[in-house]
Enzyme design. Sequence first.
Site, PDB file in Angstrom:
ATOM      1  N   ASP A  77      10.406   5.822  -9.678  1.00 34.81           N
ATOM      2  CA  ASP A  77      10.000   6.547 -10.911  1.00 34.81           C
ATOM      3  C   ASP A  77      10.975   7.742 -11.228  1.00 34.81           C
ATOM      4  OD1 ASP A  77       8.817   4.160 -11.543  1.00 34.81           O
ATOM      5  OD2 ASP A  77       6.744   5.445 -11.039  1.00 34.81           O
ATOM      6  N   LYS A 136      -0.892  -4.038  -2.959  1.00 35.21           N
ATOM      7  CA  LYS A 136      -2.037  -3.499  -2.455  1.00 35.21           C
ATOM      8  C   LYS A 136      -2.186  -2.135  -3.066  1.00 35.21           C
ATOM      9  CE  LYS A 136      -5.648  -2.560   0.166  1.00 35.21           C
ATOM     10  NZ  LYS A 136      -5.920  -1.128  -0.034  1.00 35.21           N
ATOM     11  N   SER A 158       0.921  -1.327   0.090  1.00 37.00           N
ATOM     12  CA  SER A 158      -0.058  -0.010   0.110  1.00 37.00           C
ATOM     13  C   SER A 158       0.887   1.412  -0.200  1.00 37.00           C
ATOM     14  CB  SER A 158      -0.797  -0.036   1.243  1.00 37.00           C
ATOM     15  OG  SER A 158      -1.899   1.032   1.177  1.00 37.00           O
TER      16      SER A 158
END
Length: 416
Positions: free
Chosen positions: A332, A348, A321
């Site tokens: 990224d 998740k 999560s």
Amino acid sequence: MFMDILKKLFSKRTIAVFVGAVILVGTGGASYITGYQSGTENPKTIRIEGVANIDDPDTTIDFASFWDAWDKLKRYHLKAKNAADKDFLYSAIDGLAATFKDPNTVFFPPEEAKNFTQTMEGHFGGIGAEIGLNRSDELVIVIPLKRSPAERAGLKGGDKILEINDMKTDGITIDEAVSKIRGPVGTGVTLAVLRESWGTPRDIEIQRETIVVPTIDTEIKDEISHVRLYNFNAEAGSAFHVEGYLKSVTEGAKGMILDLRDNPGGFLEVAVNIAGWFLNRGDIVAIERFADGSEDEFRASGNEALKDMPLVIIVNENSASASEILAGAIKDHRGITIIGEHKQTYGKGTVQEVHPLSGNSGSLKITVGEWLRPSRQSIEKVGITPDLVVPVSEDDVLAGRDPALDRAFQILKTKI
């Protein structure tokens, strides 16, 4: 009550988003009983707007069969005298939530609602262990908290919980399990636990205590700061400022290991807050996509103080999560190395909101969207794929070794 529930199930987001480990919430309702009485006396077709085909004037929902089922169960079931009206109410709302076959959309009765709030605030009573469902839907210990009753009893991450006080856990939800494990401080709970290396289950009795969830630990070694972030609870943002940033800087750290192993998540806003230390202001941290295709972007707004510090992130299969959101965003934007104990994190990637029901009758936790990384990769059931997989065996743990952490130190030493 049903009108209220149905409207909430299909409403837009109106409250804070909770990302990560599910622990509990609640319900009750005198207005529902009143509705039952008047409904059986004056049965009629009820039109509920906002459920489906709201522009179709011929769409109706007839609750006569519902009231009929309620009445017959109350009249004829062998154990009807043992079932209170509130049990009927809670089961009915449970059934509504179960419509979507989504384990993250659940109904919480009042006591469970209280437990959920306490957990997210970082304080609650219990045994001191994060629990979850593995990929086979088996109830497992994710991690025992430091200095907790669970840790002292010898529980370890990956242990399967087969029974709770002689109640089998087949098909149990996380929330039901937490409700059964928690109880008054000073009382005991017995878990039938199976560890892969044991072969046969063992009964472990644990005394419940008041639990304070650890948030962060920081250790400086060889000019490298090892920051272990255990969750994204309400205290994690300020704790990272003091323990993660100030301690690292004042003790001369030139690189940082951000350790998110066994971190089940928490508040989205906390993950965004912490991302602001590592990213440029305005960088996308996460994208939330709704069922209608619309999207919200969450951007870093911190002071960028650690954006140039060499960094390595460590994860494992229980990093979930908000942990995945933070790791994915930093990866990224900065291309940093992620080390994992397994080939992917938990996965998740859906968004839940907690909606209180009227009359202090509990809450619904509802899946309202999904998370995307800044690169627009989905997290749900995919997780984060590490650049390097460095397994940590049970023998390593017993011997006090941590190969994944050692590898992170090796990488950072070449960068500082």
